[in-house]
Design an enzyme around this catalytic site. Structure first.
Site, PDB file in Angstrom:
ATOM      1  N   CYS A  91      72.616  40.921  37.482  1.00  8.66           N
ATOM      2  CA  CYS A  91      72.838  41.477  36.148  1.00  8.66           C
ATOM      3  C   CYS A  91      73.057  40.329  35.169  1.00  8.66           C
ATOM      4  CB  CYS A  91      74.038  42.423  36.149  1.00  8.66           C
ATOM      5  SG  CYS A  91      74.451  43.048  34.521  1.00  8.66           S
ATOM      6  N   GLY A  92      72.115  40.153  34.250  1.00 11.05           N
ATOM      7  CA  GLY A  92      72.207  39.039  33.309  1.00 11.05           C
ATOM      8  C   GLY A  92      73.309  39.202  32.288  1.00 11.05           C
ATOM      9  N   HIS A  93      73.416  40.404  31.697  1.00  7.96           N
ATOM     10  CA  HIS A  93      74.502  40.590  30.729  1.00  7.96           C
ATOM     11  C   HIS A  93      75.843  40.468  31.431  1.00  7.96           C
ATOM     12  CE1 HIS A  93      75.637  44.758  31.939  1.00  7.96           C
ATOM     13  NE2 HIS A  93      76.692  44.558  31.178  1.00  7.96           N
ATOM     14  N   ASP A 250      70.360  50.579  29.005  1.00 12.34           N
ATOM     15  CA  ASP A 250      70.938  49.259  28.757  1.00 12.34           C
ATOM     16  C   ASP A 250      71.020  49.047  27.256  1.00 12.34           C
ATOM     17  OD1 ASP A 250      71.672  46.564  28.643  1.00 12.34           O
ATOM     18  OD2 ASP A 250      70.599  46.115  30.500  1.00 12.34           O
ATOM     19  N   GLY A 255      69.529  41.145  30.656  1.00 12.40           N
ATOM     20  CA  GLY A 255      69.320  39.766  31.075  1.00 12.40           C
ATOM     21  C   GLY A 255      68.259  39.595  32.141  1.00 12.40           C
ATOM     22  N   THR A 256      68.323  40.406  33.193  1.00  9.66           N
ATOM     23  CA  THR A 256      67.298  40.316  34.234  1.00  9.66           C
ATOM     24  C   THR A 256      65.980  40.879  33.729  1.00  9.66           C
ATOM     25  OG1 THR A 256      68.183  42.374  35.181  1.00  9.66           O
ATOM     26  CG2 THR A 256      68.873  40.303  36.202  1.00  9.66           C
TER      27      THR A 256
END
Length: 334
Positions: A91-93, A250, A255-256
């Site tokens: 998870c990027g965020h 989202d 991010g991903t």
């Protein structure tokens, strides 16, 4: 009042997308790798996810994280992420929020103007950098796992609609489609229709093909659908909204998903190495992304993407579970 469980959390958001970091009440998580630890959580700790992600303590769009000891010798720590459907691989965020919370609360020790962290995730190693001023984090960047286009121009036929999607990996697998295929804009007024199409596209692809990482058996399946649109902001490259898990929206640029989008743009020669890609989301927030380097994942050409964003702490919480409560495990509406 009777209390059988107590959980403490620190909550934050990134462009409106929440992250609830669970800081207390988590039992030992077994496993030598983050993928093994994720599997352990799926089998033994899903009640924790339901209690803290579901209503009445959470909501349909809640996202969560557990910070673990590192799984590899050179990492600083590990992360396990959760949402309304289960446990995600990356998870990027969440990385942006974890680093921000860790520095601003004193959880992570930092020295100098910039600090980097090596993080073990189920998808692989992630390197994050914080830019901060004293105890305030101005932005967080992370070098994601190698990201690549899995299949391009995949034909889809649903309800008399014929269109194509690209399937790309950016820590999880995403289908990428233009919102104009359905006469929709990435805006609040079209969100219900976008959610509906996200679910249909995800289920269609998974009914027609097996999507799995060539090197890691545990990374498989379509995690989300990215709907791409023209940007609103003059400084943005593209606008998007990602529908993932069980119809979850989202709020952030994802991010991903941004990493997967960087891979698709690079594949189409629409983004060059070192060129800045500004990804705008449905709340008008933005991530900056770029290709750091070109590599390979098995037979796939891949890129190492860098994504930058910022987070804000929203609260410090203590949640309790009363064993008499018929809804103690939580519920979901929407």
């Amino acid at each position: 009042m009777k209390v059988s469980k107590v959980y403490t959390t620190i909550d934050a958001h990134v462009a409106g997308e929440p992250l609830r970091i669970i800081t207390g009440g988590v039992p030992e998580i077994k496993g030598d790798t983050q993928l093994e630890r994720r599997a352990y959580c799926m089998e033994h700790l899903d009640h924790l996810r339901e209690v803290l992600m579901y209503e009445p303590r959470g909501h349909h769009g809640m996202y969560g994280c557990i910070i673990t000891p590192p799984a590899s010798a050179h990492a600083d720590f590990g992360v396990l992420f959760m949402h309304n459907e289960g446990w995600s691989t990356m998870c990027g965020h969440g990385i942006i929020a974890v680093i921000t919370v860790g520095i601003e609360t004193g959880m992570f020790e930092v020295t100098g103007e910039k600090q980097n962290f090596i993080i073990d995730s189920p998808a692989g190693e992630v390197i994050a950098y914080a830019k901060y001023n004293g105890s305030e984090v101005e932005s967080v960047s992370f070098e994601n796992v190698p990201s690549f286009v899995y299949k391009k121009d995949v034909p889809i036929i649903i309800d008399d609609y014929e269109f194509q999607v690209d399937i790309a990996f950016g820590g999880a697998f995403y289908a990428v489609v233009d919102s104009k295929e359905f006469g929709l804009k990435v805006d609040f007024k079209d969100l219900s229709a976008i959610q509906m199409w996200g679910g249909k596209i995800k289920h269609y692809i998974e009914s027609k093909m097996e999507v799995k990482h060539p090197l890691e058996e545990g990374l498989k399946g379509i995690y989300g659908v990215i709907f791409s649109d023209e940007p609103k902001g003059e400084d943005a490259t593209l606008r998007n909204v990602t529908i993932f898990a069980d119809g979850q929206v989202d709020r952030s640029p994802c991010g991903t998903g941004t990493s997967a989008r960087i891979a698709t743009l690079f594949e189409k020669d629409a983004l060059q190495k070192g060129e800045i890609f500004v990804h705008e989301c449905i709340t008008d927030g933005k991530f900056e992304g770029e290709v750091l380097s070109v590599t390979a994942v098995d037979t796939y050409e891949a890129v190492v993407p860098k994504v930058t964003g910022h987070a804000f702490i929203t609260g410090f919480h203590q949640f309790v579970v009363d064993p008499r409560d018929d809804l103690k495990r939580g519920f979901l509406l929407g």
